[in-house]
Design an enzyme around this catalytic site. Structure first.
Site, PDB file in Angstrom:
ATOM      1  N   ASP A  56       0.793  -1.232   0.000  1.00  0.00           N
ATOM      2  CA  ASP A  56       0.000   0.000   0.000  1.00  0.00           C
ATOM      3  C   ASP A  56       0.825   1.281   0.000  1.00  0.00           C
ATOM      4  O   ASP A  56       0.292   2.335  -0.282  1.00  0.00           O
ATOM      5  CB  ASP A  56      -1.066  -0.001   1.094  1.00  0.00           C
ATOM      6  CG  ASP A  56      -0.482  -0.309   2.445  1.00  0.00           C
ATOM      7  OD1 ASP A  56       0.653  -0.778   2.478  1.00  0.00           O
ATOM      8  OD2 ASP A  56      -1.165  -0.075   3.443  1.00  0.00           O
ATOM      9  N   GLU A  79       8.918 -11.004  -2.415  1.00  0.00           N
ATOM     10  CA  GLU A  79       9.946  -9.980  -2.565  1.00  0.00           C
ATOM     11  C   GLU A  79      11.351 -10.552  -2.692  1.00  0.00           C
ATOM     12  O   GLU A  79      12.198  -9.981  -3.379  1.00  0.00           O
ATOM     13  CB  GLU A  79       9.899  -8.999  -1.387  1.00  0.00           C
ATOM     14  CG  GLU A  79       8.651  -8.126  -1.369  1.00  0.00           C
ATOM     15  CD  GLU A  79       7.491  -8.742  -0.610  1.00  0.00           C
ATOM     16  OE1 GLU A  79       7.591  -9.935  -0.212  1.00  0.00           O
ATOM     17  OE2 GLU A  79       6.482  -8.042  -0.399  1.00  0.00           O
ATOM     18  N   HIS A 144       0.500   0.079  10.324  1.00  0.00           N
ATOM     19  CA  HIS A 144       0.862  -1.298   9.992  1.00  0.00           C
ATOM     20  C   HIS A 144       2.198  -1.261   9.242  1.00  0.00           C
ATOM     21  O   HIS A 144       2.547  -0.244   8.635  1.00  0.00           O
ATOM     22  CB  HIS A 144      -0.233  -1.967   9.165  1.00  0.00           C
ATOM     23  CG  HIS A 144      -0.517  -1.304   7.861  1.00  0.00           C
ATOM     24  ND1 HIS A 144      -1.116  -0.062   7.770  1.00  0.00           N
ATOM     25  CD2 HIS A 144      -0.253  -1.686   6.592  1.00  0.00           C
ATOM     26  CE1 HIS A 144      -1.215   0.264   6.495  1.00  0.00           C
ATOM     27  NE2 HIS A 144      -0.706  -0.686   5.761  1.00  0.00           N
ATOM     28  N   HIS A 145       2.925  -2.338   9.302  1.00  0.00           N
ATOM     29  CA  HIS A 145       4.292  -2.452   8.756  1.00  0.00           C
ATOM     30  C   HIS A 145       5.319  -1.657   9.573  1.00  0.00           C
ATOM     31  O   HIS A 145       6.457  -1.468   9.117  1.00  0.00           O
ATOM     32  CB  HIS A 145       4.411  -2.001   7.285  1.00  0.00           C
ATOM     33  CG  HIS A 145       3.500  -2.683   6.324  1.00  0.00           C
ATOM     34  ND1 HIS A 145       2.877  -3.881   6.586  1.00  0.00           N
ATOM     35  CD2 HIS A 145       3.116  -2.340   5.052  1.00  0.00           C
ATOM     36  CE1 HIS A 145       2.135  -4.232   5.545  1.00  0.00           C
ATOM     37  NE2 HIS A 145       2.253  -3.321   4.614  1.00  0.00           N
ATOM     38  N   GLY A 443      26.149 -17.543  -2.438  1.00  0.00           N
ATOM     39  CA  GLY A 443      25.695 -18.920  -2.259  1.00  0.00           C
ATOM     40  C   GLY A 443      24.377 -19.089  -1.532  1.00  0.00           C
ATOM     41  O   GLY A 443      24.238 -19.965  -0.675  1.00  0.00           O
ATOM     42  N   ASP A 473      16.604 -30.285  -6.451  1.00  0.00           N
ATOM     43  CA  ASP A 473      15.251 -30.341  -5.909  1.00  0.00           C
ATOM     44  C   ASP A 473      15.147 -29.561  -4.599  1.00  0.00           C
ATOM     45  O   ASP A 473      14.168 -28.865  -4.345  1.00  0.00           O
ATOM     46  CB  ASP A 473      14.784 -31.802  -5.747  1.00  0.00           C
ATOM     47  CG  ASP A 473      15.785 -32.680  -5.010  1.00  0.00           C
ATOM     48  OD1 ASP A 473      16.907 -32.221  -4.735  1.00  0.00           O
ATOM     49  OD2 ASP A 473      15.444 -33.845  -4.702  1.00  0.00           O
ATOM     50  N   ASN A 500      17.798 -35.522  -6.605  1.00  0.00           N
ATOM     51  CA  ASN A 500      18.646 -36.486  -5.887  1.00  0.00           C
ATOM     52  C   ASN A 500      18.309 -36.497  -4.404  1.00  0.00           C
ATOM     53  O   ASN A 500      19.163 -36.713  -3.557  1.00  0.00           O
ATOM     54  CB  ASN A 500      20.133 -36.200  -6.143  1.00  0.00           C
ATOM     55  CG  ASN A 500      20.488 -34.746  -5.894  1.00  0.00           C
ATOM     56  OD1 ASN A 500      19.680 -33.985  -5.352  1.00  0.00           O
ATOM     57  ND2 ASN A 500      21.687 -34.360  -6.262  1.00  0.00           N
ATOM     58  N   GLY A 502      17.343 -34.376  -1.893  1.00  0.00           N
ATOM     59  CA  GLY A 502      17.781 -33.563  -0.759  1.00  0.00           C
ATOM     60  C   GLY A 502      18.907 -32.605  -1.059  1.00  0.00           C
ATOM     61  O   GLY A 502      19.205 -32.303  -2.215  1.00  0.00           O
ATOM     62  N   GLU A 506      25.241 -30.276   1.061  1.00  0.00           N
ATOM     63  CA  GLU A 506      25.365 -30.373   2.510  1.00  0.00           C
ATOM     64  C   GLU A 506      25.688 -31.789   2.970  1.00  0.00           C
ATOM     65  O   GLU A 506      26.437 -31.970   3.925  1.00  0.00           O
ATOM     66  CB  GLU A 506      24.103 -29.823   3.162  1.00  0.00           C
ATOM     67  CG  GLU A 506      24.039 -28.329   2.904  1.00  0.00           C
ATOM     68  CD  GLU A 506      22.825 -27.647   3.468  1.00  0.00           C
ATOM     69  OE1 GLU A 506      22.757 -26.431   3.332  1.00  0.00           O
ATOM     70  OE2 GLU A 506      21.955 -28.324   4.023  1.00  0.00           O
TER      71      GLU A 506
END
Lengths: 597, 597
Positions: A56, A79, A144-145, A443, A473, A500, A502, A506
């Protein structure tokens, strides 16, 4: 007449009035609204797309955007994705900038990780924020915000950490100059900037006189005396090295607009040239004197040997982050290095502030050209890859990336998500005039999805070929809704989803068998249908489980022509990863070791 | 044995070792790792779920979480959604906190809007951040997830704007005390806090002695002399008002844990009680002396008249934001008001710092009780709603919300997205012991989706009934992937998607016919199938286009029993909105007016 029809008609009248004003303003003699002044500047910078989400405090300005003849509104799903898209747009559309429009507080904070990424990776992005009126900024009601405690400056304080320049528009006298200041910082320093548009100023009139003077993207000129001294120093080193020089091109050559200067240097001298991961495609990977990707100890052995044994290295625009240097394993001593940067030059151990590469490189090229016959005899590894002859049907990482190498065409935009994709694609040469896009320093997983949206718009603007995304994925789940925006705007990227099961990068860093690295398996091939192509006419999805299936798909002409948006789910083993990723993970693992494990 | 099997076996050994350690630590005599110390504190605070996304600086700690017997890891699709979930969890599970775990830079910045929302709305959330080792924090290498310029403190500087307390763990000597400090701030002040876990400290051992002392959530005691003075002042006002007193309950009565004290006050005195939007369900909406929602000039006229004509108003935990007060249109002069807050009391114009309501209210209740017979005679409007008898089949806003009122059951958790839903539900009384969840001050669209995930976990923990979400199609697109996490964890919310083709609240604020308020139409009923329920056994989706279709669905026993996750797409007209939203938009529109439009 019904009130509905009257309000539609009134809206049309308003639209035409605003459009007329946008056009009238062009001759510079008419007063112009602050909102349209800003849009005129963006138009001068060849901005054709504005990303963001309505809120707004920015709706009035959005009227102007919607009515602008050349700057189009791209309504994003959220955003953060919008900020990623602005970043991707700016990377591909060199000499322009990315723009993301958010609303006060909630919107800008949702986008801030995208802005910080643009800061880290040096991408010119304008974060425009629609904010409460100048009166409300002073009286600080509990809108608000807001944080509920009257701190209307909390958001800009956060933004100051991730933008190089900020402007809070407060009145008509300074608005144009403030807008020009942040835009100039954005384009000359290639970093994000922050600009607030209070609701009550958007339609205030100011002079359009300044618009006659274009904003300059050129950095301040080098000091000629220092420059001459630096040139002599470099030439002496080249002579001492008896022309055994290699050139290593990195991120900042692209970011600080020195691509052409670098190309003149390499073609006229004939020195061997290599690229860091973040500099991939800064020079053509099909150029005969191009030897491939140097990334410290995880380089291909022949590349590593050639780069590290050179007597002198011209390092152009280097950015020595962990993933860009094989975890800081460069073996190139400063005594054998000349570093060219946007705002300084480093000759061995001596730094020369204010001597930027954009002016320096052409002078150097002119001085070095006569030596080129000797230079051309220095051997360069042949940067090619061969699709391995594997007997089983499983789509392995070792097979997949070289295979994809056969699919790329000149002028393709190739986008690789952090992790499996960004490491996997390093060893694959990309065709001439293709553009490689990745976020190797920052990254942030999921970034490529928004980035692909922006990149695809930019590619359409400047006549590039297909936009091709590689994303895991796990990463795609973070930002998936933006595929819907691609559909709505009729963009036609090819999206390879590496399924694959996951977060593979990691798993290799820590927790190979841990549940926290698992994700839900989605029905990927039904996704585009849900996100806006219910009829199935504007998209096509595929699953490939074997080498033959993938090969057949890549060979299908209608697929390769990319006439609609296409998603390819590629089934790959859970514990497979590209060579470079495994090596990087071993190195990072040592640095981040958890005590007692 | 294959290396795969050996590594699986080793992982199992590590898991069991860690689990053993978690249990051994409980008697307080054993040393404990810093990671497990933190988890033990969270367990004491009844935390059973940790939200977040894995990242390479938090993976070691995640081993401890995965192995912990009572704190479970909820892997979210992205960090903003995770922060929203932590917020929703904390709102519904009173006396506990929400926890979101992110990684350095990219993760925490993605979550920051969620943290800022928790700050604004006073929700106790811990933002845990896995960060580089203490050595790296000093040497500042150019790691991925950094800004590339060595500013390792930029992220905490951003967080300082949106959290009340921060701790950077640096060594074993202070770690326990620092953890306890931020957790105590979080629970006593009901605001978010920020805590970093460097990779190298997670497994360092410290004494567990401190764990024997539970953390206290009680604020500092009131000064007895001042308190007695304040009580006398209030009693005098009550006497002057001849018991014509109404009680107005707002957000902070819930947030600062005064729900029970308020309920004792209202039931023992019999004074009429009303609620602000953010205080909805703080007192039972079926209580005979409850008169409904007061929201300034956009209140129902009978409610407005009764509240504003009272001689004295006890305002408990008020939070006077624009959307919570009908755009600042309270007509209650301070001369007729006593404000009760968590850390101060205001009697007419006099503020008494340090006199908090949690201790004061029971004393006041004891003093006022004898007057209750008079108080009980003050008339109170009947807060009910009637489903209007509309003849056409279209599902209007005016019909929809009262109709939904007939569907709710005691102990339901009812979550309303900012906009159409949060305004639409105001006039609908919710059943006894139900919990209303909305983000009326911060108003970040998409928030309810993550919040519903957290709320549904909390509801399961504390034995509440169904979790029911109302969200617009525009808002759901921001955070949609989190539905997949609900599926994975077998949560069973009922999700009403109000499909009215775009951002309705914004159409009423500005740009009714503008394209920027349009969104793509998704195939909503196929969504859950794509996001993890390919077999269609764990979810059910519906589209309702008419009043009869919706009525029939609500009357279906299997639907109402909520035995699987259910999504109901409700087709509604594009330009319809609830009464309160239209009135609020008219008031806000005046404040935010764009010049020249």
């Amino acid at each position: 007449m019904s009130s509905q029809a009257a309000s539609s008609l009134q809206a049309e009248v308003d639209r035409l009035r605003l459009q007329l004003e946008s056009l009238q303003a062009k001759d510079g003699s008419e007063p112009i609204t602050i909102g349209n002044y800003l849009l005129a500047r963006l138009e001068q910078l060849q901005v054709t797309k504005m990303f963001g989400v309505p809120g707004d405090f920015n709706l009035g300005f959005l009227d102007l955007v919607e009515d602008h003849p050349t700057v189009d509104w791209v309504g994003n799903c959220n955003e953060l994705n919008a900020a990623y898209a602005a970043d991707g747009y700016a990377r591909v559309k060199e000499h322009s900038i990315g723009v993301v429009l958010t609303t006060f507080g909630v919107g800008e904070l949702s986008a801030i990780n995208g802005i910080a990424g643009a800061f880290s990776e040096m991408v010119p992005v304008l974060n425009l924020v629609g904010v409460p009126s100048t009166t409300q900024q002073k009286t600080k009601p509990m809108l608000h915000h807001t944080l509920g405690d009257g701190r209307f400056d909390a958001y800009i304080k956060a933004a100051e950490n991730f933008t190089i320049s900020q402007a809070i528009l407060t009145d008509t006298n300074t608005a144009a100059a403030e807008i020009d200041r942040v835009l100039t910082d954005c384009i000359t320093r290639a970093r994000p900037v922050y600009l607030t548009l209070p609701t009550n100023l958007v339609f205030e009139k100011i002079s359009s006189e300044r618009l006659k003077i274009p904003l300059s993207r050129l950095p301040p000129p080098n000091d000629p005396d220092v420059e001459a001294f630096v040139l002599d120093e470099i030439i002496k080193l080249v002579e001492d090295a008896k022309d055994d020089v290699v050139i290593l091109v990195d991120a900042c050559a692209i970011r600080h607009d020195a691509r052409q200067e670098v190309n003149e240097l390499i073609t006229k001298t004939g020195y061997p040239v290599y690229s860091a991961p973040m500099g991939k495609t800064a020079v053509s990977e099909t150029y005969e004197r191009y030897g491939g990707i140097y990334v410290g100890s995880i380089s291909r052995p022949d590349i590593k040997e050639k780069v590290e044994s050179a007597k002198l290295i011209f390092s152009v625009g280097c950015l020595k982050s962990d993933f860009n240097t094989g975890n800081f394993t460069y073996s190139i001593p400063p005594s054998r290095t000349v570093e060219f940067h946007s705002d300084h030059t480093k000759v061995q151990f001596a730094a020369f502030q204010g001597i930027g590469m954009k002016e320096l490189l052409p002078l150097l090229t002119a001085r070095l050209q006569p030596t080129s016959e000797v230079a051309r005899k220095i051997p360069v590894p042949n940067f090619t890859t061969v699709v391995p002859d594997e007997t089983d049907e499983i789509i392995t990482q070792a097979w997949f990336w070289p295979k994809m190498g056969t699919f790329f065409k000149p002028k393709d935009v190739v986008i690789a998500e952090t992790g499996t994709s960004s490491f996997g694609i390093l060893d694959v040469p990309l065709p001439d005039k293709s553009v490689f896009v990745s976020q190797i320093l920052w990254g942030s997983i999921g970034w490529t999805v928004g980035s692909t949206l922006g990149a695809a718009f930019a590619a359409r603007d400047i006549g590039l070929n297909r936009t091709i995304l590689f994303v895991g994925d796990g990463s795609l789940q973070l930002t998936v809704q933006e595929l819907s925006v691609m559909l709505r705007h009729d963009l036609k990227p090819i999206i390879f989803v590496l399924n694959n099961s996951g977060y593979t990068i990691e798993r290799f860093l820590h927790g190979k068998e841990r549940k926290y690295n698992d994700i839900s398996n989605w029905n990927w091939t039904a996704l585009l249908s849900v996100l806006g192509d219910a009829e199935g006419t504007r998209s096509q999805s595929y699953t490939v489980k074997t080498k033959d299936e993938l090969s057949a798909l890549l060979d299908t002409a209608s697929f390769a022509q990319a006439e609609k948006i296409q998603l390819v789910e590629v089934m790959m083993p859970k514990h497979d990863a590209p060579r470079a990723l495994i090596q990087q993970a071993e190195l990072s693992g040592k640095t981040n070791a958890y005590v007692a494990l």
